[in-house]
Structure formats: C-alpha cells, structure tokens
Scaffold this active site. Structure first.
Site, short mmCIF file in Angstrom:
data_model
loop_
_atom_site.label_atom_id
_atom_site.label_comp_id
_atom_site.label_asym_id
_atom_site.label_seq_id
_atom_site.Cartn_x
_atom_site.Cartn_y
_atom_site.Cartn_z
CD1 TRP A 285 43.80 32.43 44.20
CD2 TRP A 285 42.61 30.83 45.22
NE1 TRP A 285 43.94 31.27 43.46
CE2 TRP A 285 43.22 30.29 44.06
CE3 TRP A 285 41.81 30.02 46.03
CZ2 TRP A 285 43.05 28.95 43.70
CZ3 TRP A 285 41.65 28.69 45.66
CH2 TRP A 285 42.27 28.16 44.52
NE ARG A 286 40.22 38.75 40.54
CZ ARG A 286 40.45 39.82 39.78
NH1 ARG A 286 40.87 40.95 40.31
NH2 ARG A 286 40.26 39.77 38.47
CD GLU B 267 30.62 43.72 38.59
OE1 GLU B 267 31.27 43.86 39.64
OE2 GLU B 267 29.43 44.05 38.49
CG HIS C 284 34.40 45.82 40.80
ND1 HIS C 284 33.71 44.77 41.36
CD2 HIS C 284 35.52 45.98 41.54
CE1 HIS C 284 34.39 44.31 42.40
NE2 HIS C 284 35.49 45.02 42.52
CE LYS D 113 36.29 45.41 46.14
NZ LYS D 113 36.96 44.31 45.44
NE ARG E 65 43.34 51.87 44.65
CZ ARG E 65 42.71 50.72 44.42
NH1 ARG E 65 42.61 49.81 45.40
NH2 ARG E 65 42.18 50.46 43.25
CB SER F 215 44.19 42.21 41.18
OG SER F 215 43.69 42.83 42.34
CD GLN G 45 45.05 46.18 43.59
OE1 GLN G 45 46.05 45.53 43.31
NE2 GLN G 45 43.86 45.62 43.70
#
Length: 253
Positions: free
Chosen positions: A49-50, A88, A145, A172, A214, A233, A237
């Site tokens: 959930w962003r 980011e 990021h 990450k 990925r 997002s 992706q």
C-alpha cells in the site's frame, strides 16, 4: 548454509521462488478497496500500500481506518505499507518530522504486517521507528532508491549491509541502469550481499534495461519482485500474470 528468511504475514521471504508484491496507488478509500479486490483476485504474495498516494495519509484516524479495511479486504495476503518520499520517487513532499510521524501512525494503527522505512534519514529517527515497529511485531523493510544511476558494486553492498546493521529485517535497493554493465553491477552486488548478509534482500534494476533483474531473483539472491495489476508504481515493473510465469520458468530445481 540455508538462506536467511523473514516471515511477513503468511509469506516467507528468502526461501524458494522470489515472492511477488503488487502496489496499490489509490487516492481514496474507495479507489484503494477497488484496487484491492482486483489484486486479491490475481493472488500475489504481498500487497504494497503506497500511502503517499492516499489523500488521507496525514490523518492518523483515516489512515488506520482505511488500513484496517484494506487488511480485511486482502484476507490472507501480506500487507506492506510504504510512504515513499518525493526524493525517492514518491508522490508527496514531507519533511523528516512529518515522514516519521506518518510511519509512527502506521505502526500505531495496527493494520500492517510490514513497514517500509527509507535508509537515508537521520540515524536516531530511523532506529527509533524500527524499535517501535518491532515492539508491535511489524517487519521492517528498509529501502534506498536511485532513479538516476547505478552506484558501484561495493557501494550497493555497503548500503544493503548498513540497513541490516541498523536493524532492518529485509534490505532493499532499487537503482536505475544507464547501460547493460549497470545491470550486471546490480546483479553482482545482489549475489555478494545475499551470500554475506544475515537477512533477506530485495534488489532491482529499473526501467526496460533492468527488467531481467526482476525475474532473475532466485538465481542472484533477491527475495521479492514487484509486479503490476493495473498501474505501475515504478519504471520497468512487469504485469503479475507474466511475472508469475517468468519466475516459475527460471526457478532452481
């Protein structure tokens, strides 16, 4: 030596095929729950959930109410909650005090399995939110990021290592490649860090050049990949239904 693993809800990161997370980027509770229904039907492992997209993110009560409704809507899927700052790649400008207040509201709201915390904020504040999250049994995925370039291999490994040293449960990094060599650098750093660190890692090279990263996580040591059901997002992706097949094709027997 067995790979390090961390359990997020009912999902184990670091074991077997990389797990798949899908972002929710709705602005209203109605949008968020609508996206959640579509995502649940597609059956990823993790829902991210962003909350930087959510129009009620700065209201602790609305955040908790929507978070609980979302957690109920996705059922057994793990929930990762992320506020991504503008620097980011996120949607909303917040100073550090505002950022950490939102993170504290997420933990206090008691709706999420995991919280994303960006590495490069003031050290005591980062460690403070980790402590509060762990007290509530919330897993910390620490992130960094770079949307312009790919750091040197030693730098990537060093950043991931520092996250684990800070107390992250999962480290990450996402970077932008400007050449094929940049993608190779990210994959080499991933392999090194996966062998040396005591926690699972998540890495990706973004954009079209980086798409191979990925789907190759099981080979190189990244424990989670981000797919899409609807809007992406981050650049590069891959659609969830494609990603499932590609990860399965590249699985190690």
């Amino acid at each position: 030596m067995a790979n390090p693993t961390v359990k997020v809800g009912n999902t184990v990161l670091g074991s077997g095929r990389p797990k798949i997370a899908v972002p929710i980027t709705g602005k209203t509770q109605e949008d968020i729950l609508s996206q959640a229904a579509d995502i649940k039907a597609a059956q990823p492992d993790v829902v991210e959930w962003r909350i930087d997209f959510f129009d009620g993110v700065l209201d602790a009560d609305r955040l908790a109410e929507t978070g609980k409704a979302l957690h109920d809507a996705i059922g057994d899927l793990a929930l990762l909650t992320t506020f991504r700052t503008k620097g980011e790649g996120g949607e909303l400008v917040l100073d550090d005090a505002g950022y950490f207040q939102v993170c504290e509201n997420v933990v206090a709201g008691d709706f999420t399995d995991a919280l994303d915390v960006e590495r490069y904020h003031e050290e005591s504040a980062v460690k403070g939110i980790i402590e509060k999250a762990h007290a509530q049994k919330v897993v910390i995925i620490m992130s960094n990021h770079g949307f312009d370039k790919t750091p040197a291999e030693d730098d990537i490994v060093g950043r991931l290592t520092s996250m684990v040293e800070y107390g992250a449960d999962v480290a990450k990094m996402a970077v932008m490649p400007n050449s094929v060599q940049d993608v190779i650098t990210l994959l080499e750093a991933t392999h090194r860090a996966s062998l040396s660190l005591s926690k699972p890692i998540i890495t990706m090279s973004m954009g079209d050049l980086g798409k191979v990263s990925r789907i190759a996580g099981e080979v190189f040591g990244s424990s989670l990949s981000f797919g899409t059901v609807g809007a992406a997002s981050a650049p590069g992706q891959v659609a969830l239904d494609h990603l499932k097949v590609e990860l399965e094709d590249l699985k190690l027997s």
